[in-house]
Motif scaffolding. Sequence first.
Motif, PDB file in Angstrom:
ATOM      1  N   ARG A 118       0.868  -1.192   0.000  1.00 36.98           N
ATOM      2  CA  ARG A 118       0.000   0.000   0.000  1.00 36.98           C
ATOM      3  C   ARG A 118       0.894   1.228   0.000  1.00 36.98           C
ATOM      4  N   ILE A 119       0.747   2.057  -1.036  1.00 31.13           N
ATOM      5  CA  ILE A 119       1.628   3.213  -1.231  1.00 31.13           C
ATOM      6  C   ILE A 119       0.840   4.496  -0.978  1.00 31.13           C
ATOM      7  N   LEU A 120       1.339   5.309  -0.053  1.00 29.14           N
ATOM      8  CA  LEU A 120       0.711   6.574   0.292  1.00 29.14           C
ATOM      9  C   LEU A 120       1.634   7.715  -0.132  1.00 29.14           C
ATOM     10  N   ASP A 121       1.163   8.944   0.058  1.00 21.43           N
ATOM     11  CA  ASP A 121       2.015  10.102  -0.206  1.00 21.43           C
ATOM     12  C   ASP A 121       1.638  11.221   0.746  1.00 21.43           C
ATOM     13  N   ALA A 122       2.427  11.353   1.811  1.00 19.29           N
ATOM     14  CA  ALA A 122       2.137  12.376   2.821  1.00 19.29           C
ATOM     15  C   ALA A 122       2.156  13.778   2.227  1.00 19.29           C
ATOM     16  N   ARG A 123       2.899  13.973   1.151  1.00 17.62           N
ATOM     17  CA  ARG A 123       3.027  15.317   0.581  1.00 17.62           C
ATOM     18  C   ARG A 123       1.695  15.872   0.098  1.00 17.62           C
ATOM     19  N   SER A 124       0.726  15.000  -0.187  1.00 14.82           N
ATOM     20  CA  SER A 124      -0.578  15.447  -0.674  1.00 14.82           C
ATOM     21  C   SER A 124      -1.515  15.855   0.453  1.00 14.82           C
ATOM     22  N   ALA A 125      -1.138  15.594   1.701  1.00 14.75           N
ATOM     23  CA  ALA A 125      -2.002  15.916   2.841  1.00 14.75           C
ATOM     24  C   ALA A 125      -1.961  17.408   3.143  1.00 14.75           C
ATOM     25  N   PRO A 126      -3.034  17.971   3.719  1.00 14.49           N
ATOM     26  CA  PRO A 126      -3.036  19.396   4.087  1.00 14.49           C
ATOM     27  C   PRO A 126      -1.877  19.752   5.021  1.00 14.49           C
ATOM     28  N   ASP A 127      -1.576  18.866   5.973  1.00 20.19           N
ATOM     29  CA  ASP A 127      -0.419  19.036   6.854  1.00 20.19           C
ATOM     30  C   ASP A 127       0.479  17.833   6.636  1.00 20.19           C
ATOM     31  N   ALA A 128       1.439  17.990   5.706  1.00 17.55           N
ATOM     32  CA  ALA A 128       2.255  16.856   5.282  1.00 17.55           C
ATOM     33  C   ALA A 128       3.124  16.315   6.409  1.00 17.55           C
ATOM     34  N   VAL A 129       3.665  17.190   7.242  1.00 15.21           N
ATOM     35  CA  VAL A 129       4.531  16.741   8.328  1.00 15.21           C
ATOM     36  C   VAL A 129       3.725  15.951   9.358  1.00 15.21           C
ATOM     37  N   ALA A 130       2.526  16.440   9.685  1.00 20.30           N
ATOM     38  CA  ALA A 130       1.677  15.708  10.626  1.00 20.30           C
ATOM     39  C   ALA A 130       1.288  14.351  10.050  1.00 20.30           C
ATOM     40  N   ALA A 131       1.061  14.302   8.735  1.00 20.18           N
ATOM     41  CA  ALA A 131       0.669  13.044   8.100  1.00 20.18           C
ATOM     42  C   ALA A 131       1.772  12.000   8.204  1.00 20.18           C
ATOM     43  N   ILE A 132       3.009  12.390   7.874  1.00 19.06           N
ATOM     44  CA  ILE A 132       4.090  11.402   7.936  1.00 19.06           C
ATOM     45  C   ILE A 132       4.398  11.037   9.384  1.00 19.06           C
ATOM     46  N   SER A 133       4.205  11.967  10.299  1.00 20.05           N
ATOM     47  CA  SER A 133       4.480  11.686  11.706  1.00 20.05           C
ATOM     48  C   SER A 133       3.474  10.709  12.303  1.00 20.05           C
ATOM     49  N   SER A 134       2.297  10.595  11.680  1.00 21.69           N
ATOM     50  CA  SER A 134       1.262   9.699  12.203  1.00 21.69           C
ATOM     51  C   SER A 134       1.297   8.311  11.568  1.00 21.69           C
ATOM     52  N   ARG A 135       2.192   8.088  10.616  1.00 19.39           N
ATOM     53  CA  ARG A 135       2.190   6.817   9.894  1.00 19.39           C
ATOM     54  C   ARG A 135       2.454   5.621  10.800  1.00 19.39           C
ATOM     55  N   ALA A 136       3.262   5.800  11.837  1.00 12.48           N
ATOM     56  CA  ALA A 136       3.595   4.664  12.703  1.00 12.48           C
ATOM     57  C   ALA A 136       2.363   4.104  13.392  1.00 12.48           C
ATOM     58  N   ALA A 137       1.409   4.979  13.725  1.00  9.17           N
ATOM     59  CA  ALA A 137       0.219   4.531  14.453  1.00  9.17           C
ATOM     60  C   ALA A 137      -0.644   3.599  13.627  1.00  9.17           C
ATOM     61  N   SER A 138      -0.621   3.754  12.295  1.00  7.14           N
ATOM     62  CA  SER A 138      -1.469   2.932  11.431  1.00  7.14           C
ATOM     63  C   SER A 138      -0.668   1.903  10.639  1.00  7.14           C
ATOM     64  N   TYR A 139       0.634   1.817  10.902  1.00  9.65           N
ATOM     65  CA  TYR A 139       1.485   0.975  10.067  1.00  9.65           C
ATOM     66  C   TYR A 139       1.144  -0.509  10.177  1.00  9.65           C
ATOM     67  N   VAL A 140       1.083  -1.138   9.002  1.00  9.94           N
ATOM     68  CA  VAL A 140       0.974  -2.590   8.867  1.00  9.94           C
ATOM     69  C   VAL A 140       2.027  -2.989   7.842  1.00  9.94           C
ATOM     70  N   PRO A 141       2.760  -4.084   8.055  1.00  4.66           N
ATOM     71  CA  PRO A 141       3.760  -4.482   7.056  1.00  4.66           C
ATOM     72  C   PRO A 141       3.173  -4.483   5.643  1.00  4.66           C
TER      73      PRO A 141
END
Length: 283
Positions: A118-141
Amino acid sequence: MGAPAVGMVLTLVVVVDEAGQYDALRAATEAAREHPSRILMVINRDPAEPNRLDAEIRVGESAPGEVVLLRLYGELTEHADSVITPLLLTDTPVVVWWPGDCPEIPAKDPVGHLGSRRILDARSAPDAVAAISSRAASYVPGDTDLAWTRLTPWRSLLAAAFDQPVGKVTGGVVEAAPGNPSAPLLAAWLCDRLEAPIEVAESGGPGLTGVRLSIASGGELTVSRTDARLATLSRPGHPDRRVALARRPASELLAEELRRLDPDEIYAAAIRRLAEMKGQGRS
């Protein structure tokens, strides 16, 4: 959709809105020249309209493999997984890409659940830094983010700089344009690998512009990029060296991610470290 499926290595599902579908389709078809694929473009339209599915199939020289554009209206927008499941290639991996908005937990999304990657792109989020910082909480291999893929040349260059002894790194700074999600991710990776505090500082951009690492014996190891194409590598006791470090288009980033279909454990470690750094008020 029969004979052309021979030789295809995966199904690429792209979930996108109408505004982003042109650029996403162009990137996917370019990536498919390296990885022959069946590309399923899921374009969600107005959920308030009557239920309707508009489909278009493209096969030919301009589209390597097969491309299926699916525009979903009404309640179908909530059941895209049921629409695309019969179209998935059998016995091949499924990769799901969200170029724009993505689910909070991609692996639990009905479409995301179909993919091994599953490929995401935090850069497209309204707050890109907050988006990438939250990835660990939802991470699945199987999850990854193009904010990480953009770092591959930087990580390779920095790793190569340590092929010869440099000395203990005591700290450092990653410099980037404000709001760049790759900057804190690179800082987290360096922090994890070097066991030293790494901060993020704003620069005039574009994108990432530099890394400065302080060496215990004195001096700095630096990578400085000012034109989005070339960078200068400086190490204590060595002459400066100019190296190619160009910003890459989405098609190249996507093609890189399609080369590996196993979980990216280094990415997982980096986002976990980033979450820890944010919890400690750093980065």
